[in-house]
Design an enzyme around this catalytic site. Structure first.
Site, mmCIF file in Angstrom:
data_model
loop_
_atom_site.group_PDB
_atom_site.id
_atom_site.type_symbol
_atom_site.label_atom_id
_atom_site.label_comp_id
_atom_site.label_asym_id
_atom_site.label_seq_id
_atom_site.Cartn_x
_atom_site.Cartn_y
_atom_site.Cartn_z
ATOM 1 N N ASN A 46 0.861 -1.184 0.000
ATOM 2 C CA ASN A 46 0.000 0.000 0.000
ATOM 3 C C ASN A 46 0.900 1.237 0.000
ATOM 4 O OD1 ASN A 46 -1.818 2.051 0.491
ATOM 5 N ND2 ASN A 46 -2.332 1.387 2.582
ATOM 6 N N LYS A 92 0.078 4.310 -0.331
ATOM 7 C CA LYS A 92 -0.532 5.520 0.242
ATOM 8 C C LYS A 92 -0.245 6.727 -0.670
ATOM 9 C CE LYS A 92 -0.072 3.359 4.699
ATOM 10 N NZ LYS A 92 0.016 3.456 6.145
ATOM 11 N N HIS A 99 -9.590 1.435 5.063
ATOM 12 C CA HIS A 99 -8.290 1.675 5.711
ATOM 13 C C HIS A 99 -8.478 2.691 6.845
ATOM 14 C CE1 HIS A 99 -4.182 2.785 6.513
ATOM 15 N NE2 HIS A 99 -3.819 1.678 5.880
ATOM 16 N N GLU A 140 -6.772 5.042 7.912
ATOM 17 C CA GLU A 140 -6.458 6.444 7.592
ATOM 18 C C GLU A 140 -7.648 7.121 6.914
ATOM 19 O OE1 GLU A 140 -2.805 5.665 5.526
ATOM 20 O OE2 GLU A 140 -1.798 5.235 7.422
ATOM 21 N N GLU A 144 -5.545 -4.730 10.705
ATOM 22 C CA GLU A 144 -4.491 -3.726 10.870
ATOM 23 C C GLU A 144 -4.735 -2.916 12.144
ATOM 24 O OE1 GLU A 144 -2.415 -2.569 6.971
ATOM 25 O OE2 GLU A 144 -4.132 -1.267 7.194
ATOM 26 N N GLY A 174 2.572 2.183 10.877
ATOM 27 C CA GLY A 174 3.628 3.185 10.787
ATOM 28 C C GLY A 174 4.369 3.472 12.081
ATOM 29 N N SER A 188 3.279 -2.072 10.344
ATOM 30 C CA SER A 188 4.734 -2.120 10.579
ATOM 31 C C SER A 188 5.391 -3.440 10.162
ATOM 32 C CB SER A 188 5.036 -1.831 12.045
ATOM 33 O OG SER A 188 4.709 -0.496 12.354
HETATM 34 P P1 PGA Z 1 2.777 0.299 7.594
HETATM 35 O O1 PGA Z 1 1.332 0.551 6.978
HETATM 36 O O2 PGA Z 1 3.282 -1.004 7.044
HETATM 37 O O3 PGA Z 1 3.588 1.465 7.160
HETATM 38 O O4 PGA Z 1 2.600 0.232 9.086
HETATM 39 C C1 PGA Z 1 0.419 -0.481 6.789
HETATM 40 C C2 PGA Z 1 -0.869 0.050 6.241
HETATM 41 O O5 PGA Z 1 -1.278 1.155 6.622
HETATM 42 O O6 PGA Z 1 -1.508 -0.614 5.402
#
Ligand code: PGA
Length: 253
Positions: free
Chosen positions: A11, A13, A101, A103, A170, A176, A214
């Protein structure tokens, strides 16, 4: 979808410009040469909308699948400035879309909107990567399981074809942050959630179940023993071909 195969989903982003295809080219080169394992896994990459058309054409017939990171909760065309419908994604050859997601939930997506997104995405024969996850406070208050159950039941429906739905767990506190659940915690959640999903949606077979948050090439060594996981949703580490390839390498080591 082939049963038994693992999923490595990237992903990106808000990352990527046209020349970023080079990242995916290197991942593709690794994949094509990985004759020992390549039948065991599937790579799906989700670049931003601006790169979808370009990437979907470039990786056609390459066995690397391109996903959208989101879609709008209305279908076809309409007066919705700045939005992209599931129909429009399908028409450029996209077969996957991430929905829910954290976010995007954080910037205002409600369950009612997610419900429509899922409905229209399935109607357009897209495969869905549906994200669920608890925040730090919910985890601390031991609400994880009830939060996840609610996120699932308020959006998904028994009548859906779960062959086209991938569930991605997640935890928000992990995205992150470099923090991940312990293997034991993740195993326990995977077992319980799978049991719940199977009985709640009356399924004979469990949909694919991914972990995200992560994920990197070190963490993968701890998580690869969790047989309940069908793969990983990878954010930060998917922006570098080396990091992404190292995850796959370590998974099969
Ligand atoms: P990350 O993000 O691997 O940077 O923690 C995962 C995600 O948001 O899908």
């Amino acid at each position: 979808m082939t049963t038994g195969s693992k999923y490595f989903v990237g992903n990106w982003k808000m990352f990527g410009i046209p020349s970023s295809f080079k990242i995916l080219d290197r991942i593709n080169q690794y994949f094509q040469k990985d004759t020992k394992n390549k039948r065991k896994y599937k790579i799906i990459m989700a670049p931003p909308f601006t790169l979808l058309q370009n990437f979907v054409t470039r990786y056609k017939n390459k066995n690397i699948f391109i996903s959208a990171q989101n879609c709008y909760h209305k279908d076809s065309f309409g007066a919705y400035t700045g939005n992209i419908s599931p129909f429009m994604l399908k028409k450029i050859g996209i077969n996957y879309v991430i929905i829910g997601h954290s976010e995007n939930r954080a910037s205002g997506e409600t369950d009612a909107m997610l419900k429509k997104k899922v409905f229209f995405a399935l109607k357009n024969n897209l495969n869905i990567i549906f994200c669920i996850g608890e925040n730090k406070k919910e985890k601390r208050n031991k609400k994880t399981f009830s939060v996840l159950k609610k996120q699932l039941t308020s959006v998904l429906e028994i009548k859906y074809n779960f062959k086209n739905i991938i569930i991605a767990y997640e935890p928000i506190w992990s995205i992150g942050s470099g923090k991940v659940p312990s293997s034991y915690e993740l195993l326990k959640i995977s077992i319980n959630l799978k049991k719940f999903i199977k009985s709640k949606f009356k399924l004979n077979k469990m949909p694919k179940f991914l972990y995200g948050g992560s994920v990197n090439s070190q963490i993968i060594s701890d998580f690869k023993s969790i047989k309940q996981l069908d793969g990983f949703l990878i954010g930060g580490a998917s922006k570098s071909s080396k990091n992404f390839i190292d995850i796959i390498k370590n998974f099969y080591k």
